[in-house]
Design a protein around this motif. Structure first.
Motif, PDB file in Angstrom:
ATOM      1  N   LYS A 483       0.845  -1.354   0.026  1.00  9.24           N
ATOM      2  CA  LYS A 483       0.050   0.166  -0.201  1.00  9.24           C
ATOM      3  C   LYS A 483       0.874   1.078  -0.045  1.00  9.24           C
ATOM      4  CE  LYS A 483      -4.027  -1.764   2.452  1.00  9.24           C
ATOM      5  NZ  LYS A 483      -4.760  -1.938   3.535  1.00  9.24           N
ATOM      6  N   GLN A 484       1.882   1.383   0.689  1.00 14.58           N
ATOM      7  CA  GLN A 484       2.845   2.267   0.792  1.00 14.58           C
ATOM      8  C   GLN A 484       3.456   2.597  -0.583  1.00 14.58           C
ATOM      9  OE1 GLN A 484       5.989   1.545   3.834  1.00 14.58           O
ATOM     10  NE2 GLN A 484       4.326   1.447   5.416  1.00 14.58           N
ATOM     11  N   GLN A 485       3.773   1.476  -1.436  1.00 15.65           N
ATOM     12  CA  GLN A 485       4.516   1.711  -2.624  1.00 15.65           C
ATOM     13  C   GLN A 485       3.352   2.227  -3.678  1.00 15.65           C
ATOM     14  OE1 GLN A 485       7.356   1.217  -3.937  1.00 15.65           O
ATOM     15  NE2 GLN A 485       8.274   0.425  -2.037  1.00 15.65           N
ATOM     16  N   LEU A 486       2.107   1.743  -3.366  1.00 24.11           N
ATOM     17  CA  LEU A 486       1.023   2.335  -4.095  1.00 24.11           C
ATOM     18  C   LEU A 486       0.591   3.776  -4.133  1.00 24.11           C
ATOM     19  CD1 LEU A 486      -1.446  -0.965  -4.225  1.00 24.11           C
ATOM     20  CD2 LEU A 486      -0.216   0.026  -6.161  1.00 24.11           C
ATOM     21  N   ASP A 487       0.966   4.197  -2.806  1.00 31.78           N
ATOM     22  CA  ASP A 487       0.415   5.230  -2.618  1.00 31.78           C
ATOM     23  C   ASP A 487       1.782   6.370  -3.509  1.00 31.78           C
ATOM     24  OD1 ASP A 487      -1.140   4.808  -0.685  1.00 31.78           O
ATOM     25  OD2 ASP A 487       0.054   5.119   1.236  1.00 31.78           O
ATOM     26  N   GLY A 488       2.733   5.979  -3.393  1.00 28.63           N
ATOM     27  CA  GLY A 488       3.885   6.633  -4.210  1.00 28.63           C
ATOM     28  C   GLY A 488       3.603   6.641  -5.732  1.00 28.63           C
ATOM     29  N   ILE A 489       2.911   5.421  -6.009  1.00 28.68           N
ATOM     30  CA  ILE A 489       2.359   5.287  -7.637  1.00 28.68           C
ATOM     31  C   ILE A 489       1.238   6.271  -7.949  1.00 28.68           C
ATOM     32  CG2 ILE A 489       1.366   3.754  -9.403  1.00 28.68           C
ATOM     33  CD1 ILE A 489       3.131   1.506  -8.031  1.00 28.68           C
ATOM     34  N   ALA A 490       0.335   6.237  -6.956  1.00 23.93           N
ATOM     35  CA  ALA A 490      -0.791   7.217  -7.108  1.00 23.93           C
ATOM     36  C   ALA A 490      -0.602   8.781  -7.417  1.00 23.93           C
ATOM     37  CB  ALA A 490      -1.892   7.128  -6.088  1.00 23.93           C
ATOM     38  N   LYS A 491       0.467   8.954  -6.261  1.00 22.65           N
ATOM     39  CA  LYS A 491       1.107  10.472  -6.499  1.00 22.65           C
ATOM     40  C   LYS A 491       1.970  10.690  -7.794  1.00 22.65           C
ATOM     41  CE  LYS A 491       1.977  11.168  -1.569  1.00 22.65           C
ATOM     42  NZ  LYS A 491       2.917  11.327  -0.549  1.00 22.65           N
ATOM     43  N   TYR A 492       2.484   9.540  -8.217  1.00 24.81           N
ATOM     44  CA  TYR A 492       3.438   9.898  -9.754  1.00 24.81           C
ATOM     45  C   TYR A 492       2.060  10.046 -10.847  1.00 24.81           C
ATOM     46  CZ  TYR A 492       6.210   8.811 -13.570  1.00 24.81           C
ATOM     47  OH  TYR A 492       7.041   8.743 -14.824  1.00 24.81           O
ATOM     48  N   LEU A 493       1.382   9.289 -10.741  1.00 26.89           N
ATOM     49  CA  LEU A 493       0.008   9.297 -11.762  1.00 26.89           C
ATOM     50  C   LEU A 493      -0.474  10.713 -11.772  1.00 26.89           C
ATOM     51  CD1 LEU A 493      -1.372   5.654 -11.657  1.00 26.89           C
ATOM     52  CD2 LEU A 493       0.281   6.504 -13.358  1.00 26.89           C
ATOM     53  N   LYS A 494      -0.888  11.060 -10.524  1.00 23.22           N
ATOM     54  CA  LYS A 494      -1.480  12.254 -10.576  1.00 23.22           C
ATOM     55  C   LYS A 494      -0.748  13.476 -11.139  1.00 23.22           C
ATOM     56  CE  LYS A 494      -2.744  11.957  -5.995  1.00 23.22           C
ATOM     57  NZ  LYS A 494      -3.347  12.131  -5.048  1.00 23.22           N
ATOM     58  N   ALA A 495       0.475  13.158 -10.988  1.00 22.26           N
ATOM     59  CA  ALA A 495       1.440  14.366 -11.408  1.00 22.26           C
ATOM     60  C   ALA A 495       1.752  14.196 -12.922  1.00 22.26           C
ATOM     61  CB  ALA A 495       2.952  14.010 -10.658  1.00 22.26           C
ATOM     62  N   HIS A 496       1.356  13.089 -13.484  1.00 25.43           N
ATOM     63  CA  HIS A 496       1.507  12.830 -14.826  1.00 25.43           C
ATOM     64  C   HIS A 496       0.159  12.363 -15.411  1.00 25.43           C
ATOM     65  CE1 HIS A 496       5.488  12.493 -13.124  1.00 25.43           C
ATOM     66  NE2 HIS A 496       5.995  12.842 -14.422  1.00 25.43           N
ATOM     67  N   PRO A 497      -0.758  13.344 -15.727  1.00 24.76           N
ATOM     68  CA  PRO A 497      -2.305  12.977 -16.015  1.00 24.76           C
ATOM     69  C   PRO A 497      -2.361  12.555 -17.422  1.00 24.76           C
ATOM     70  CG  PRO A 497      -1.984  15.653 -15.498  1.00 24.76           C
ATOM     71  CD  PRO A 497      -0.516  14.848 -15.239  1.00 24.76           C
ATOM     72  N   ARG A 498      -1.272  12.836 -18.354  1.00 17.43           N
ATOM     73  CA  ARG A 498      -1.441  12.365 -19.463  1.00 17.43           C
ATOM     74  C   ARG A 498      -1.067  10.890 -19.789  1.00 17.43           C
ATOM     75  NH1 ARG A 498      -2.162  16.195 -23.485  1.00 17.43           N
ATOM     76  NH2 ARG A 498      -1.518  18.267 -22.800  1.00 17.43           N
ATOM     77  N   LEU A 499      -0.685  10.095 -18.630  1.00 19.46           N
ATOM     78  CA  LEU A 499      -0.338   8.702 -18.872  1.00 19.46           C
ATOM     79  C   LEU A 499      -1.552   7.688 -18.360  1.00 19.46           C
ATOM     80  CD1 LEU A 499       3.123   8.783 -16.807  1.00 19.46           C
ATOM     81  CD2 LEU A 499       2.723   8.660 -19.217  1.00 19.46           C
ATOM     82  N   SER A 500      -1.718   6.959 -19.312  1.00 22.32           N
ATOM     83  CA  SER A 500      -2.840   5.801 -18.867  1.00 22.32           C
ATOM     84  C   SER A 500      -1.981   4.498 -18.555  1.00 22.32           C
ATOM     85  CB  SER A 500      -3.731   5.309 -20.115  1.00 22.32           C
ATOM     86  OG  SER A 500      -2.858   5.159 -21.393  1.00 22.32           O
ATOM     87  N   VAL A 501      -2.614   3.703 -17.853  1.00 21.05           N
ATOM     88  CA  VAL A 501      -1.820   2.696 -17.222  1.00 21.05           C
ATOM     89  C   VAL A 501      -2.567   1.241 -17.741  1.00 21.05           C
ATOM     90  CG1 VAL A 501      -1.144   1.674 -14.956  1.00 21.05           C
ATOM     91  CG2 VAL A 501      -1.059   4.045 -15.473  1.00 21.05           C
ATOM     92  N   SER A 502      -1.893   0.277 -17.952  1.00 21.85           N
ATOM     93  CA  SER A 502      -2.603  -1.170 -17.870  1.00 21.85           C
ATOM     94  C   SER A 502      -2.083  -1.874 -16.827  1.00 21.85           C
ATOM     95  CB  SER A 502      -1.911  -1.880 -19.242  1.00 21.85           C
ATOM     96  OG  SER A 502      -2.381  -3.380 -19.349  1.00 21.85           O
ATOM     97  N   ILE A 503      -2.958  -2.308 -15.865  1.00 22.28           N
ATOM     98  CA  ILE A 503      -2.723  -3.057 -14.560  1.00 22.28           C
ATOM     99  C   ILE A 503      -2.919  -4.456 -14.764  1.00 22.28           C
ATOM    100  CG2 ILE A 503      -3.309  -3.227 -12.142  1.00 22.28           C
ATOM    101  CD1 ILE A 503      -4.374  -0.509 -12.465  1.00 22.28           C
ATOM    102  N   GLU A 504      -1.809  -5.243 -14.927  1.00 26.74           N
ATOM    103  CA  GLU A 504      -1.645  -6.748 -15.290  1.00 26.74           C
ATOM    104  C   GLU A 504      -1.328  -7.643 -14.056  1.00 26.74           C
ATOM    105  OE1 GLU A 504       1.058  -7.034 -18.462  1.00 26.74           O
ATOM    106  OE2 GLU A 504      -0.217  -5.929 -20.020  1.00 26.74           O
TER     107      GLU A 504
END
Length: 580
Positions: A483-504
């Motif tokens: 969850k701590q790692q995912l918190d960092g990923i969430a911040k990163y994605l909010k900072a880069h709004p033009r990126l889409s993500v495939s969660i596999e």
């Protein structure tokens, strides 16, 4: 005058009866009138396929019939003890004749009829006995019609003959001559089951049934419904034949049993004629059981020509008739072929192989029978880690979505665009931060929330999107460290709004494949849901589970299996930032 019918001690075991010959028991004295009963106990088979005396379950061939005329002499048929203690032979002898026949109209079914005639009979003078009338010396016995049906036949490959029989006694017998029962107008019904088998030169048979008829209350005993059994050993062949049979009838209304041992001979005379004789001895004094019986007669039988073998010369037949042939030509004999009229594979017991998913890999060799795949992957889909439709073994960029034209790699760009905002880095005033052309690649000032924090810098070991979320065996719940790692990923994605993500989502190879596919989807869905809950737009996130089909480095060790229980992220630019 006190009268009683002489009886024997009850005994149910046939072997014991033969051993002790049914020693008689003491008789009680009683007074009453003797009511007419059917004294005839001889049971014979008009068709006489294996035996003249006992049903073996073997019926005449279709279209066959047999007619017979028989005469017989019996002695010691009906004993009565008077009040003076003296036994009298009410019927000491009887001379009778039978006209009988059997016919098989269809395969497995045989019909028969018997007409007994009491030619003469007599005994001691009974005029001094009260309630006893001297029997008539002439009359008819109980006419009988019958049917036999073959359930199992040796000629069809069954281990035994097995048949059902039913005889029905009809009105017409002469009661005053002791030719029929007094009640039910003389009707009787006798169902039975019979079994037989050839053993070398012998035929063995046995039958058991019940003769249901009216109960007549006689002085000292009752006479009525009986269980009937018979066993026989007979020789086989075209010449002189012999047989020995034991017939028993156990009363269901009295505690006694009638037992008679009979033997017979049969001699073919040619042109379908046959002469025969039989003799018997009764071991009890039950009414109708003679101390001596002698019968002889002549029969004429018609046996239809044997049918041609349907399995020879390409004649019409069914697979069941010819188990050794191979009607569908698949090298599997009919008797072992589950689909004898449809060519198939030997490995599939002669049935055609199915290909449920249409991928040209038959189901019995397809590891994924309900999902189209490739032969080199045993019918399963090719691994495609980046989900770009190009199998990993053909993908030059297996971890980066691309297109087939570029062997699975992204199409080359004219210039690098680090933040994915459509403005090349060499013209972007903010190359690390998505913006627009009006602000030279920087975000518009009004679009930045006052409380927004600067974008999170990438970790020294690479972008947070390279992290693999790991799971314990069989689980899809998130661990605290993940969850701590995912918190960092969430911040990163909010900072880069033009990126889409495939969660596999992925699993190791332990457990059923269908369960693993469902578990991998649950893992991917759990990560997506967590990111949405932490502010990432759901339209940017696609979750898909691949089960065990895309291992990182194999599944041979516990460590490799642990690394395969993962969720990984594949990112690509969306073209424009989502609305705030």
């Amino acid at each position: 005058m006190d009268l009683s019918m002489r009886t024997q001690a009850p005994c149910r075991a046939l072997a014991a009866l033969l051993a002790v010959f049914l020693a008689p028991s003491a008789l009680a004295q009683s007074t009453g009138t003797i009511i007419p009963i059917d004294l005839e106990r001889l049971r014979f088979m008009p068709g006489a396929t294996d035996s003249m005396l006992v049903d073996t379950g073997h019926v005449l061939p279709e279209g066959g019939y047999r007619l017979m005329l028989m005469a017989g002499y019996e002695r010691g048929i009906l004993l009565v003890e008077g009040g003076d203690g003296v036994e009298r032979n009410i019927i000491n002898y009887r001379v009778a004749a039978w006209l009988a026949g059997a016919w098989s109209p269809t395969e497995r079914l045989e019909l028969s009829a018997k007409l007994p005639v009491i030619i003469t009979q007599g005994g001691e003078d009974v005029t001094a006995l009260v309630g006893v009338t001297e029997p008539k010396s002439f009359g008819l016995g109980t006419p009988e019609v019958g049917a036999r049906y073959s359930l199992l036949r040796r000629e069809d490959g069954a281990p035994v003959f097995l048949g059902l029989g039913l005889d029905i006694g009809l009105p017409g017998g002469t009661a005053s001559a002791f030719g029929r029962q007094d009640g039910w107008a003389g009707f009787q019904i006798a169902p039975r089951i019979a079994v037989g088998r050839e053993v070398g030169p012998l035929s063995l048979g046995a039958s058991a049934g019940v003769r249901i008829r009216s109960t007549e209350v006689e002085p000292g005993r009752d006479f009525g419904t009986e269980l009937e059994q018979g066993v026989v050993v007979a020789t086989r062949g075209e010449g002189l034949r012999g047989e020995v049979a034991l017939q028993a009838a156990e009363s269901l209304v009295e505690s006694d049993i009638a037992l008679e041992l009979l033997g017979g001979l049969r001699l073919p005379l040619g042109s379908g004629f046959e002469a025969y004789a039989m003799a018997g001895h009764g071991f009890t004094d039950i009414p109708g059981t003679p101390s001596l019986r002698i019968n002889a007669g002549i029969a004429w039988a018609h046996t239809p020509p044997a049918r041609e073998d349907p399995c020879k010369g390409g004649r019409t037949h069914t697979p069941e008739q010819c188990p050794d042939l191979d009607d569908d030509g698949d090298t599997v004999p009919n008797g072992q072929d589950r689909c004898p009229l449809e060519a198939g594979a030997v490995e599939n017991q002669g049935c055609p192989d199915k290909d449920s998913d249409g991928d040209s890999v038959v189901d019995r060799e397809d590891a994924c029978p309900n999902e189209p795949g490739l032969p080199r992957y045993k019918g399963c889909p090719a691994p495609d880690a980046d989900g770009d439709g190009v199998p990993d073994d053909e993908d030059a960029c297996p971890k980066e979505p691309g297109d087939k034209a570029n062997r699975g790699c992204p199409a080359p760009k004219a210039a690098p665009d680090s933040d994915g905002d459509g403005i090349p880095d060499d013209k972007d005033a903010c190359p690390k931060e998505p913006g627009d052309a009006a602000h030279n690649g920087c975000p518009a000032p009004e679009e930045k929330p006052a409380e927004q924090t600067p974008p999170q810098e990438e970790a020294p070991n690479g972008p947070p999107m390279d992290h693999h979320v790991l799971f314990p065996t069989g689980e899809f719940a998130l661990q605290e460290e993940e969850k701590q790692q995912l918190d960092g990923i969430a911040k990163y994605l909010k900072a880069h709004p033009r990126l889409s993500v495939s969660i596999e989502g992925h699993t190791d190879n332990t457990g059923p494949e269908e369960l693993n596919r469902r578990l991998s989807q649950q893992r991917a869905d759990m990560v997506r849901r967590y990111l949405i809950q932490h502010g990432v737009a759901g339209s940017r996130l696609v979750a898909k589970g691949y089960g065990p089909s895309r291992p990182l480095n194999g599944n041979g060790t516990p460590e490799e299996q642990r690394l395969n229980r993962r969720v990984e992220f594949i990112t690509k630019p969306t073209g424009k930032a989502p609305k705030r």
